[in-house]
Design a protein around this motif. Structure first.
Motif, PDB file in Angstrom:
ATOM      1  N   SER A   1       0.832  -1.196   0.000  1.00 37.29           N
ATOM      2  CA  SER A   1       0.000   0.000   0.000  1.00 37.29           C
ATOM      3  C   SER A   1       0.871   1.251   0.000  1.00 37.29           C
ATOM      4  CB  SER A   1      -0.900   0.013   1.240  1.00 37.29           C
ATOM      5  OG  SER A   1      -1.706   1.178   1.259  1.00 37.29           O
ATOM      6  N   HIS A   2       0.316   2.334  -0.541  1.00 32.38           N
ATOM      7  CA  HIS A   2       0.973   3.634  -0.421  1.00 32.38           C
ATOM      8  C   HIS A   2       0.590   4.263   0.918  1.00 32.38           C
ATOM      9  CE1 HIS A   2       2.393   3.636  -4.510  1.00 32.38           C
ATOM     10  NE2 HIS A   2       1.174   3.387  -4.960  1.00 32.38           N
ATOM     11  N   MET A   3       1.454   5.126   1.437  1.00 31.18           N
ATOM     12  CA  MET A   3       1.121   5.901   2.618  1.00 31.18           C
ATOM     13  C   MET A   3       0.191   7.043   2.201  1.00 31.18           C
ATOM     14  SD  MET A   3       3.057   4.071   4.495  1.00 31.18           S
ATOM     15  CE  MET A   3       2.831   4.891   6.056  1.00 31.18           C
ATOM     16  N   GLN A   4      -0.813   7.331   3.020  1.00 28.70           N
ATOM     17  CA  GLN A   4      -1.806   8.336   2.642  1.00 28.70           C
ATOM     18  C   GLN A   4      -1.750   9.595   3.500  1.00 28.70           C
ATOM     19  OE1 GLN A   4      -5.629   6.362   2.453  1.00 28.70           O
ATOM     20  NE2 GLN A   4      -4.854   4.776   1.071  1.00 28.70           N
ATOM     21  N   GLY A   5      -0.800   9.650   4.441  1.00 31.04           N
ATOM     22  CA  GLY A   5      -0.590  10.893   5.179  1.00 31.04           C
ATOM     23  C   GLY A   5      -1.231  10.949   6.550  1.00 31.04           C
ATOM     24  N   SER A   6      -2.277  10.171   6.786  1.00 26.38           N
ATOM     25  CA  SER A   6      -2.948  10.168   8.082  1.00 26.38           C
ATOM     26  C   SER A   6      -3.512   8.777   8.328  1.00 26.38           C
ATOM     27  CB  SER A   6      -4.065  11.210   8.108  1.00 26.38           C
ATOM     28  OG  SER A   6      -4.594  11.366   9.408  1.00 26.38           O
ATOM     29  N   GLY A   7      -3.572   8.375   9.627  1.00 29.55           N
ATOM     30  CA  GLY A   7      -4.056   7.035   9.941  1.00 29.55           C
ATOM     31  C   GLY A   7      -3.039   5.968   9.625  1.00 29.55           C
ATOM     32  N   MET A   8      -1.756   6.258   9.908  1.00 28.30           N
ATOM     33  CA  MET A   8      -0.671   5.311   9.612  1.00 28.30           C
ATOM     34  C   MET A   8      -0.056   4.839  10.926  1.00 28.30           C
ATOM     35  SD  MET A   8       1.166   7.499   6.532  1.00 28.30           S
ATOM     36  CE  MET A   8       1.510   8.896   7.605  1.00 28.30           C
ATOM     37  N   ALA A   9       0.028   3.522  11.129  1.00 28.28           N
ATOM     38  CA  ALA A   9       0.611   2.940  12.342  1.00 28.28           C
ATOM     39  C   ALA A   9       1.975   2.351  12.009  1.00 28.28           C
ATOM     40  CB  ALA A   9      -0.310   1.865  12.921  1.00 28.28           C
ATOM     41  N   PHE A  10       3.001   2.745  12.774  1.00 31.49           N
ATOM     42  CA  PHE A  10       4.379   2.315  12.526  1.00 31.49           C
ATOM     43  C   PHE A  10       4.929   1.560  13.730  1.00 31.49           C
ATOM     44  CE2 PHE A  10       3.749   6.036   9.944  1.00 31.49           C
ATOM     45  CZ  PHE A  10       4.512   5.853   8.806  1.00 31.49           C
ATOM     46  N   PRO A  11       5.537   0.389  13.516  1.00 36.45           N
ATOM     47  CA  PRO A  11       6.319  -0.220  14.603  1.00 36.45           C
ATOM     48  C   PRO A  11       7.498   0.701  14.938  1.00 36.45           C
ATOM     49  CG  PRO A  11       5.904  -1.803  12.849  1.00 36.45           C
ATOM     50  CD  PRO A  11       5.500  -0.466  12.325  1.00 36.45           C
ATOM     51  N   ARG A  12       7.858   0.733  16.193  1.00 32.72           N
ATOM     52  CA  ARG A  12       8.919   1.629  16.635  1.00 32.72           C
ATOM     53  C   ARG A  12      10.224   1.432  15.853  1.00 32.72           C
ATOM     54  NH1 ARG A  12      10.142   3.442  22.569  1.00 32.72           N
ATOM     55  NH2 ARG A  12      12.144   4.463  22.320  1.00 32.72           N
ATOM     56  N   ALA A  13      10.557   0.181  15.531  1.00 39.31           N
ATOM     57  CA  ALA A  13      11.843  -0.120  14.896  1.00 39.31           C
ATOM     58  C   ALA A  13      11.991   0.517  13.524  1.00 39.31           C
ATOM     59  CB  ALA A  13      12.025  -1.628  14.791  1.00 39.31           C
ATOM     60  N   VAL A  14      10.881   0.862  12.875  1.00 37.86           N
ATOM     61  CA  VAL A  14      10.955   1.452  11.531  1.00 37.86           C
ATOM     62  C   VAL A  14      11.760   2.746  11.535  1.00 37.86           C
ATOM     63  CG1 VAL A  14       9.577   2.578   9.727  1.00 37.86           C
ATOM     64  CG2 VAL A  14       8.839   0.388  10.684  1.00 37.86           C
TER      65      VAL A  14
ATOM     66  N   VAL B   1      14.622   4.636   8.716  1.00 35.63           N
ATOM     67  CA  VAL B   1      14.272   5.692   7.774  1.00 35.63           C
ATOM     68  C   VAL B   1      13.955   6.973   8.525  1.00 35.63           C
ATOM     69  CG1 VAL B   1      11.817   5.080   7.768  1.00 35.63           C
ATOM     70  CG2 VAL B   1      12.804   6.254   5.791  1.00 35.63           C
ATOM     71  N   SER B   2      14.343   8.103   7.939  1.00 35.55           N
ATOM     72  CA  SER B   2      14.047   9.409   8.526  1.00 35.55           C
ATOM     73  C   SER B   2      12.784   9.973   7.880  1.00 35.55           C
ATOM     74  CB  SER B   2      15.223  10.366   8.302  1.00 35.55           C
ATOM     75  OG  SER B   2      14.862  11.682   8.666  1.00 35.55           O
ATOM     76  N   LEU B   3      11.974  10.639   8.682  1.00 34.50           N
ATOM     77  CA  LEU B   3      10.765  11.274   8.156  1.00 34.50           C
ATOM     78  C   LEU B   3      11.033  12.671   7.638  1.00 34.50           C
ATOM     79  CD1 LEU B   3       8.152  10.259  10.886  1.00 34.50           C
ATOM     80  CD2 LEU B   3       8.648   9.117   8.736  1.00 34.50           C
ATOM     81  N   ALA B   4      12.205  13.230   7.952  1.00 30.82           N
ATOM     82  CA  ALA B   4      12.520  14.608   7.574  1.00 30.82           C
ATOM     83  C   ALA B   4      12.521  14.749   6.059  1.00 30.82           C
ATOM     84  CB  ALA B   4      13.872  15.020   8.147  1.00 30.82           C
ATOM     85  N   SER B   5      11.638  15.601   5.542  1.00 31.87           N
ATOM     86  CA  SER B   5      11.527  15.782   4.099  1.00 31.87           C
ATOM     87  C   SER B   5      10.803  17.071   3.806  1.00 31.87           C
ATOM     88  CB  SER B   5      10.757  14.612   3.473  1.00 31.87           C
ATOM     89  OG  SER B   5      10.479  14.864   2.120  1.00 31.87           O
ATOM     90  N   ALA B   6      11.249  17.735   2.739  1.00 36.57           N
ATOM     91  CA  ALA B   6      10.552  18.925   2.263  1.00 36.57           C
ATOM     92  C   ALA B   6       9.630  18.583   1.099  1.00 36.57           C
ATOM     93  CB  ALA B   6      11.567  19.986   1.833  1.00 36.57           C
ATOM     94  N   ASN B   7       9.542  17.298   0.747  1.00 35.06           N
ATOM     95  CA  ASN B   7       8.709  16.878  -0.369  1.00 35.06           C
ATOM     96  C   ASN B   7       7.256  17.209  -0.079  1.00 35.06           C
ATOM     97  OD1 ASN B   7       7.205  15.299  -2.303  1.00 35.06           O
ATOM     98  ND2 ASN B   7       9.079  14.110  -2.626  1.00 35.06           N
ATOM     99  N   ILE B   8       6.545  17.790  -1.065  1.00 38.56           N
ATOM    100  CA  ILE B   8       5.161  18.198  -0.825  1.00 38.56           C
ATOM    101  C   ILE B   8       4.200  17.014  -0.784  1.00 38.56           C
ATOM    102  CG2 ILE B   8       5.454  20.532  -1.714  1.00 38.56           C
ATOM    103  CD1 ILE B   8       4.325  19.632  -4.373  1.00 38.56           C
ATOM    104  N   VAL B   9       4.678  15.836  -1.156  1.00 43.11           N
ATOM    105  CA  VAL B   9       3.905  14.592  -0.946  1.00 43.11           C
ATOM    106  C   VAL B   9       4.798  13.631  -0.159  1.00 43.11           C
ATOM    107  CG1 VAL B   9       2.226  14.697  -2.824  1.00 43.11           C
ATOM    108  CG2 VAL B   9       4.552  13.950  -3.308  1.00 43.11           C
ATOM    109  N   GLU B  10       5.187  14.065   1.043  1.00 42.21           N
ATOM    110  CA  GLU B  10       6.189  13.345   1.831  1.00 42.21           C
ATOM    111  C   GLU B  10       5.746  11.929   2.189  1.00 42.21           C
ATOM    112  OE1 GLU B  10       3.136  14.679   4.019  1.00 42.21           O
ATOM    113  OE2 GLU B  10       4.501  16.169   3.217  1.00 42.21           O
ATOM    114  N   ASP B  11       4.439  11.699   2.392  1.00 41.28           N
ATOM    115  CA  ASP B  11       3.965  10.362   2.721  1.00 41.28           C
ATOM    116  C   ASP B  11       4.101   9.411   1.525  1.00 41.28           C
ATOM    117  OD1 ASP B  11       1.688  12.527   2.455  1.00 41.28           O
ATOM    118  OD2 ASP B  11       0.977  10.781   1.377  1.00 41.28           O
TER     119      ASP B  11
END
Length: 395
Positions: free
Chosen positions: A197-210, A214-224
């Motif tokens: 599945s693609h990430m949709q920006g909201s309603g996303m559950a992540f295991p802590r180890a992820v 990977v870093s979430l830091a991004s200036a991409n306008i579709v970062e998810d």
């Protein structure tokens, strides 16, 4: 030596036929809900992470509804990102932990999320759930989403619905139907095809180890969207759970809707070149999972793709003057397949959203796309811009 007709047919089958067939299969296979497997585990703790930039109109109701879904060991963390309104004060009023981030150079949701994850490094939690400040879970959905993520030890995307406000015009109701196709029907179809599945920006559950990978830091306008592709390349498949539901509303103003659509669609179109490179590399690496997800991601927004197939089909009729028939046959076959699948989607899912009287609104919605795609070439949006919010609706 290959004839001109053979070359054209081969190009059309690869560039138009393959994506159209994949899209058709996703739409047909996505018409009915998935059968959720049994998740019989004792749920461990989670943190709800909310990035918030000037969310005064909506953050209070979001927190009020969200607190009702929490277990006693869950937490909420709000990242007030470059806020100049009362977002922080409202969060404190509800007894929610809020941290403030001020950085005028690194602007965007991805940076806010990364700031929140770093703050949580020493906290004891099993799962992080990312929720936008204008979203709310249907009762029981948060618990279901977290359990599924912990049971499979994988990232799970909830069914994210965007609804038209009660006073919305037909163009916004068409946008709701388009969202349903992209974010609900196609993900169900992808799941049945075994595609991540693609990430949709909201309603996303992540295991802590992820977050160690990977870093979430991004200036991409579709970062998810970017994040989902990076995760799959690193071996992290994203599951889709259509039994866990999170809901938001489209902006009621055309200004807000246009800002939102411009950000999404310019971001997706900007990524297409990189997606072709990813598909080529996936073939070399024999990564069929990455290839199919990248191919799916490379298909432009559904309305644009349908318009492109139809327009190229019209142009291909000129080849009939030279007794070259196959390109036109292939293109119109693709168009009929896609139009049929979209019609079936409307029959099954959207008769209460769109009536026949909204047909003119559908044409208005389609033609309004032209200005968004034109500005992709003339004044492309590269920076993250927050959508204009409206106050929440009572259901």
């Amino acid at each position: 030596m290959l004839s001109v007709e053979s070359l054209l047919v081969g190009m059309l089958l690869v560039l138009i036929g393959m994506p159209s067939l994949l899209l058709f299969l996703e739409l047909i296979l996505g018409q009915f809900p998935l059968k959720p497997g049994t998740v019989n585990i004792k749920r461990e703790s989670c943190v709800i992470l909310i990035p918030a930039h000037n969310e005064e109109p909506v953050i209070g109701r979001t927190l009020e509804k969200l607190k009702k879904e929490l277990s006693s060991f869950d937490e909420i963390l709000v990242v007030a990102d470059n806020c100049t309104d009362s977002t922080v004060t409202i969060c404190k009023h509800y007894g929610i932990e809020v941290i403030e981030r001020t950085d005028k150079e690194r602007i965007g949701k991805g940076y806010a999320l990364d700031f929140g994850i770093h703050h949580l490094q020493n906290s004891q939690f099993k799962t992080v759930v990312i929720v936008d400040a204008d979203c709310e879970f249907k009762p029981g959905s948060l618990d279901m989403l977290v359990k599924r993520s912990q049971y499979h030890d994988k990232i799970v995307q909830a069914k994210y619905l965007m609804k038209a406000p009660s006073d919305a015009d037909s163009k916004i109701r068409v946008a709701e139907f388009a969202w349903l196709i992209t974010n609900v029907i196609r993900p169900i179809g992808r799941t049945r095809l075994g595609i991540s599945s693609h990430m949709q920006g909201s309603g996303m559950a992540f295991p802590r180890a992820v977050f160690d990978k990977v870093s979430l830091a991004s200036a991409n306008i579709v970062e998810d969207f970017e994040l989902g592709l990076k995760l799959l390349q690193g071996g992290e498949k994203v599951l889709f759970d259509d039994s866990a539901v999170i809901v938001s509303y489209f902006p009621s103003s055309n200004e807000g809707l246009n800002i939102q659509r411009k950000r999404w669609e310019h971001g997706r179109l900007s990524a297409i070149y990189l997606l072709f490179k990813m598909m080529f590399k996936a073939m070399l690496d024999r990564r069929s999972d990455v290839f199919w997800m990248a191919l799916d991601a490379s298909i432009p927004p559904t309305i644009l793709w349908l318009m492109l197939v139809f327009a190229i089909g019209i142009l291909s009729t000129l080849l009939l003057l030279f007794s070259i028939y196959l390109p036109a046959i292939i293109l119109f076959f693709c168009f009929i397949l896609l139009a049929t699948a979209i019609f079936i989607s409307w029959i099954v899912h959207a008769r209460d959203i769109l009536q026949f009287k909204d047909i003119l609104g559908a044409f208005e919605y389609i033609f309004s796309k032209f200005s968004i795609y034109r500005t992709f070439f003339t004044s492309r949006q590269k920076d993250w811009v927050r959508t204009v919010r409206r106050k929440k609706h009572d259901e």
